[in-house]
Design a protein around this motif. Structure first.
Motif, PDB file in Angstrom:
ATOM      1  N   VAL A 257       0.844  -1.195   0.000  1.00 26.21           N
ATOM      2  CA  VAL A 257       0.000   0.000   0.000  1.00 26.21           C
ATOM      3  C   VAL A 257       0.880   1.246   0.000  1.00 26.21           C
ATOM      4  CG1 VAL A 257      -1.900   1.223   1.105  1.00 26.21           C
ATOM      5  CG2 VAL A 257      -1.742  -1.268   1.307  1.00 26.21           C
ATOM      6  N   THR A 258       0.949   1.881  -1.155  1.00 24.59           N
ATOM      7  CA  THR A 258       1.662   3.155  -1.253  1.00 24.59           C
ATOM      8  C   THR A 258       0.673   4.316  -1.326  1.00 24.59           C
ATOM      9  OG1 THR A 258       1.801   2.899  -3.662  1.00 24.59           O
ATOM     10  CG2 THR A 258       3.668   2.116  -2.350  1.00 24.59           C
ATOM     11  N   ALA A 259      -0.530   4.059  -1.816  1.00 19.56           N
ATOM     12  CA  ALA A 259      -1.576   5.089  -1.881  1.00 19.56           C
ATOM     13  C   ALA A 259      -2.365   5.054  -0.579  1.00 19.56           C
ATOM     14  CB  ALA A 259      -2.493   4.842  -3.067  1.00 19.56           C
ATOM     15  N   ILE A 260      -2.250   6.096   0.213  1.00 17.93           N
ATOM     16  CA  ILE A 260      -2.839   6.081   1.553  1.00 17.93           C
ATOM     17  C   ILE A 260      -4.355   5.926   1.528  1.00 17.93           C
ATOM     18  CG2 ILE A 260      -0.943   7.347   2.614  1.00 17.93           C
ATOM     19  CD1 ILE A 260      -2.564   9.909   2.365  1.00 17.93           C
ATOM     20  N   GLN A 261      -4.997   6.382   0.449  1.00 21.20           N
ATOM     21  CA  GLN A 261      -6.450   6.269   0.349  1.00 21.20           C
ATOM     22  C   GLN A 261      -6.911   4.814   0.270  1.00 21.20           C
ATOM     23  OE1 GLN A 261      -4.444   7.990  -1.633  1.00 21.20           O
ATOM     24  NE2 GLN A 261      -5.108  10.135  -1.782  1.00 21.20           N
ATOM     25  N   ALA A 262      -5.974   3.908  -0.024  1.00 24.42           N
ATOM     26  CA  ALA A 262      -6.321   2.493  -0.195  1.00 24.42           C
ATOM     27  C   ALA A 262      -6.333   1.718   1.118  1.00 24.42           C
ATOM     28  CB  ALA A 262      -5.340   1.834  -1.173  1.00 24.42           C
ATOM     29  N   TYR A 263      -5.866   2.313   2.196  1.00 25.52           N
ATOM     30  CA  TYR A 263      -5.790   1.559   3.458  1.00 25.52           C
ATOM     31  C   TYR A 263      -7.127   0.970   3.914  1.00 25.52           C
ATOM     32  CZ  TYR A 263      -0.894   2.535   4.527  1.00 25.52           C
ATOM     33  OH  TYR A 263       0.470   2.563   4.501  1.00 25.52           O
ATOM     34  N   PRO A 264      -8.242   1.712   3.890  1.00 30.56           N
ATOM     35  CA  PRO A 264      -9.488   1.148   4.423  1.00 30.56           C
ATOM     36  C   PRO A 264      -9.919  -0.163   3.767  1.00 30.56           C
ATOM     37  CG  PRO A 264      -9.693   3.519   4.198  1.00 30.56           C
ATOM     38  CD  PRO A 264      -8.401   3.145   3.538  1.00 30.56           C
ATOM     39  N   THR A 265      -9.579  -0.349   2.492  1.00 28.76           N
ATOM     40  CA  THR A 265     -10.004  -1.563   1.789  1.00 28.76           C
ATOM     41  C   THR A 265      -8.835  -2.472   1.413  1.00 28.76           C
ATOM     42  OG1 THR A 265      -9.925  -0.373  -0.336  1.00 28.76           O
ATOM     43  CG2 THR A 265     -12.042  -0.418   0.826  1.00 28.76           C
ATOM     44  N   SER A 266      -7.650  -2.176   1.888  1.00 30.10           N
ATOM     45  CA  SER A 266      -6.453  -2.893   1.442  1.00 30.10           C
ATOM     46  C   SER A 266      -6.507  -4.389   1.724  1.00 30.10           C
ATOM     47  CB  SER A 266      -5.208  -2.290   2.095  1.00 30.10           C
ATOM     48  OG  SER A 266      -5.299  -2.338   3.510  1.00 30.10           O
ATOM     49  N   ILE A 267      -7.094  -4.772   2.847  1.00 35.31           N
ATOM     50  CA  ILE A 267      -7.110  -6.191   3.198  1.00 35.31           C
ATOM     51  C   ILE A 267      -8.000  -6.992   2.260  1.00 35.31           C
ATOM     52  CG2 ILE A 267      -9.007  -6.196   4.867  1.00 35.31           C
ATOM     53  CD1 ILE A 267      -6.951  -7.818   6.678  1.00 35.31           C
ATOM     54  N   ASN A 268      -8.913  -6.315   1.569  1.00 31.01           N
ATOM     55  CA  ASN A 268      -9.794  -7.015   0.624  1.00 31.01           C
ATOM     56  C   ASN A 268      -9.022  -7.660  -0.516  1.00 31.01           C
ATOM     57  OD1 ASN A 268     -11.839  -6.019   2.220  1.00 31.01           O
ATOM     58  ND2 ASN A 268     -12.535  -4.491   0.739  1.00 31.01           N
ATOM     59  N   TYR A 269      -7.880  -7.097  -0.872  1.00 32.33           N
ATOM     60  CA  TYR A 269      -7.097  -7.638  -1.981  1.00 32.33           C
ATOM     61  C   TYR A 269      -6.466  -8.985  -1.643  1.00 32.33           C
ATOM     62  CZ  TYR A 269      -7.609  -2.885  -3.765  1.00 32.33           C
ATOM     63  OH  TYR A 269      -8.139  -1.699  -4.209  1.00 32.33           O
ATOM     64  N   LEU A 270      -6.387  -9.324  -0.354  1.00 32.69           N
ATOM     65  CA  LEU A 270      -5.847 -10.626   0.047  1.00 32.69           C
ATOM     66  C   LEU A 270      -6.842 -11.753  -0.199  1.00 32.69           C
ATOM     67  CD1 LEU A 270      -4.132  -9.798   3.479  1.00 32.69           C
ATOM     68  CD2 LEU A 270      -3.046  -9.992   1.221  1.00 32.69           C
ATOM     69  N   GLY A 271      -8.129 -11.417  -0.257  1.00 32.26           N
ATOM     70  CA  GLY A 271      -9.147 -12.440  -0.474  1.00 32.26           C
ATOM     71  C   GLY A 271      -9.059 -13.544   0.563  1.00 32.26           C
ATOM     72  N   TYR A 272      -8.995 -14.781   0.068  1.00 31.41           N
ATOM     73  CA  TYR A 272      -8.914 -15.940   0.954  1.00 31.41           C
ATOM     74  C   TYR A 272      -7.511 -16.529   0.993  1.00 31.41           C
ATOM     75  CZ  TYR A 272     -13.955 -15.549   0.672  1.00 31.41           C
ATOM     76  OH  TYR A 272     -15.239 -15.069   0.736  1.00 31.41           O
ATOM     77  N   ARG A 273      -6.540 -15.733   0.553  1.00 35.32           N
ATOM     78  CA  ARG A 273      -5.167 -16.239   0.449  1.00 35.32           C
ATOM     79  C   ARG A 273      -4.585 -16.509   1.838  1.00 35.32           C
ATOM     80  NH1 ARG A 273      -3.036 -18.440  -3.787  1.00 35.32           N
ATOM     81  NH2 ARG A 273      -3.614 -16.623  -5.081  1.00 35.32           N
ATOM     82  N   MET A 274      -4.323 -17.770   2.117  1.00 35.95           N
ATOM     83  CA  MET A 274      -3.725 -18.106   3.405  1.00 35.95           C
ATOM     84  C   MET A 274      -2.318 -17.504   3.495  1.00 35.95           C
ATOM     85  SD  MET A 274      -1.545 -20.079   5.377  1.00 35.95           S
ATOM     86  CE  MET A 274      -0.938 -21.419   4.369  1.00 35.95           C
ATOM     87  N   GLY A 275      -2.039 -16.838   4.628  1.00 36.56           N
ATOM     88  CA  GLY A 275      -0.722 -16.243   4.830  1.00 36.56           C
ATOM     89  C   GLY A 275      -0.506 -14.929   4.113  1.00 36.56           C
ATOM     90  N   GLY A 276      -1.565 -14.381   3.510  1.00 35.44           N
ATOM     91  CA  GLY A 276      -1.423 -13.106   2.805  1.00 35.44           C
ATOM     92  C   GLY A 276      -0.996 -11.981   3.739  1.00 35.44           C
ATOM     93  N   VAL A 277      -0.239 -11.031   3.190  1.00 33.85           N
ATOM     94  CA  VAL A 277       0.326  -9.942   3.992  1.00 33.85           C
ATOM     95  C   VAL A 277      -0.003  -8.595   3.360  1.00 33.85           C
ATOM     96  CG1 VAL A 277       2.435  -8.945   4.974  1.00 33.85           C
ATOM     97  CG2 VAL A 277       2.259 -11.426   4.665  1.00 33.85           C
ATOM     98  N   VAL A 278      -0.454  -7.650   4.171  1.00 29.36           N
ATOM     99  CA  VAL A 278      -0.588  -6.262   3.749  1.00 29.36           C
ATOM    100  C   VAL A 278       0.620  -5.496   4.277  1.00 29.36           C
ATOM    101  CG1 VAL A 278      -1.901  -4.117   3.995  1.00 29.36           C
ATOM    102  CG2 VAL A 278      -3.112  -6.287   3.676  1.00 29.36           C
ATOM    103  N   MET A 279       1.387  -4.909   3.366  1.00 30.13           N
ATOM    104  CA  MET A 279       2.550  -4.114   3.736  1.00 30.13           C
ATOM    105  C   MET A 279       2.163  -2.641   3.719  1.00 30.13           C
ATOM    106  SD  MET A 279       4.940  -6.273   4.392  1.00 30.13           S
ATOM    107  CE  MET A 279       6.279  -5.083   4.581  1.00 30.13           C
ATOM    108  N   CYS A 280       2.251  -1.991   4.873  1.00 18.75           N
ATOM    109  CA  CYS A 280       1.916  -0.568   5.006  1.00 18.75           C
ATOM    110  C   CYS A 280       3.166   0.262   4.737  1.00 18.75           C
ATOM    111  CB  CYS A 280       1.375  -0.284   6.402  1.00 18.75           C
ATOM    112  SG  CYS A 280      -0.082  -1.256   6.843  1.00 18.75           S
TER     113      CYS A 280
END
Length: 354
Positions: A257-280
């Motif tokens: 996440v480089t675009a700060i406006q994307a933080y509220p929905t950023s975790i949605n991009y992980l879907g059901y991926r086990m072990g997925g990581v959101v990097m702030c």
């Protein structure tokens, strides 16, 4: 000044981009300022260019949860500079006049704390923040401690090396910290911006499969030309997160996440991926753009959220090697001093691709 005798003549004044009217209505004015004095352990660098970064805008706006730059007596933001060493302190032995050098987001560190002694100097609590606590790269001449000066290798032009000091190396560090491995999907909300587009290139070079979420045909073309496998225009799809999950077959392995406006929905991009990581990575203004999440969802999927700051001294060097190998192909818009304020204001308004 402790200048060596064989260097070029140093003027008393130089040009600088100075923040005027610090706050929401700031401007950048080109003014003459004194060339800074340097000590026996410092080098003096004459910068030929500086990148423009959103951090510069936030310092000028004074909208982060930190003291204003003016409280430190700082006039010039900027932390993506590249140029040539024109003088060295009397006790400097390993750096020579004429070498090319960069100016980074952190100007100096203590070298004695746990972070510094374990290669994590970018997290030094005593670090001096460039463009906030000390004048940054919006200035022709800057002082850098020799021990924390980055030397630019041959084959990397200044207009590429400058952004490597922050945006590119920040992404390299984040990719490393994410634990992503070759073949995995990397999602870049805001990947058409300056930090994100260099992350896309580095992701490709490190074997990842980038998906960029952004908007506009210019950013689409830029992202695809730099190696993104897919581009999702969030203005053209009903649910960008759902689209990314579809493209990646279950969700991205890592979201940068480089675009700060994307933080509220950023975790949605992980879907059901086990072990997925959101990097702030992008730093939002105080009390804005929080991440919305369900603890249950990240628990049952083993997902996580991590932060990643700028780069260590070693990681900046490593990123410069990618640039030397031609893995960072920047096509910057180069402007002169008369367009300094106009360019920063365009960045502030989100009108700059790449």
């Amino acid at each position: 000044m402790a200048q060596t005798s064989n260097g070029p003549e140093i003027p008393k004044e130089c040009l600088a981009g100075v923040v005027v009217n610090e706050g929401p209505d700031f401007t950048i004015e080109v003014k003459k300022v004194p060339v800074p004095a340097f000590g026996p352990h410092d080098v003096l660098i004459k910068l030929s260019c500086t990148g423009l970064c959103m951090s510069d805008v936030h310092y000028a706006l004074n909208d982060w949860d930190s003291p204003a730059m003016s409280t430190f007596g700082t006039q010039c933001p900027g932390h993506e500079g590249a140029g040539e060493i024109v003088a060295v302190g009397a006790d400097v032995r390993d750096i020579k006049i004429g070498q090319r050098a960069g100016f980074k987001p952190i100007a100096d560190v203590c070298f004695t704390c746990e972070q510094c002694r374990t290669g994590n100097d970018n997290y030094c609590l005593s670090g001096k923040i460039t463009g906030l606590q000390v004048d940054g790269s919006y200035k022709q001449y800057i002082v850098s401690p020799a021990r924390y000066t980055t030397i630019i290798p041959d084959g990397v032009p200044d207009h590429v090396a400058g952004p490597v000091m922050c945006s590119a190396s920040t992404m390299y560090t984040a990719i490393k910290a994410s634990g992503a491995t070759p073949g995995q999907w990397a999602c870049f909300p805001g990947g058409g911006g300056g930090v994100g587009i260099q992350g896309v290139q580095l992701a490709v070079a490190m074997g990842l499969r980038p998906v960029v979420v952004d908007t506009g045909e210019e950013r689409r073309q830029l992202a695809l030309s730099m190696g993104a496998e897919e581009f999702v225009d969030f203005r053209e799809v009903e649910d960008a997160g759902k689209k990314v999950v579809e493209i990646t077959g279950g969700g991205a392995h890592v979201v940068f996440v480089t675009a700060i406006q994307a933080y509220p929905t950023s975790i949605n991009y992980l879907g059901y991926r086990m072990g997925g990581v959101v990097m702030c990575i992008g730093l939002p203004p105080k009390d804005q753009y929080k991440i919305n999440l369900s603890p249950t969802a990240i628990i049952v999927r083993g997902q996580s959220i991590k932060g990643s700051l700028v780069s260590s001294l070693a990681d900046v060097d490593a990123t410069l090697e990618f640039a030397k190998r031609g893995k960072l192909k920047l096509e910057p818009t180069i402007v002169g001093l008369s367009q300094w304020n106009e360019s920063v204001q365009k960045l502030k308004r989100g009108e700059v691709a790449g």
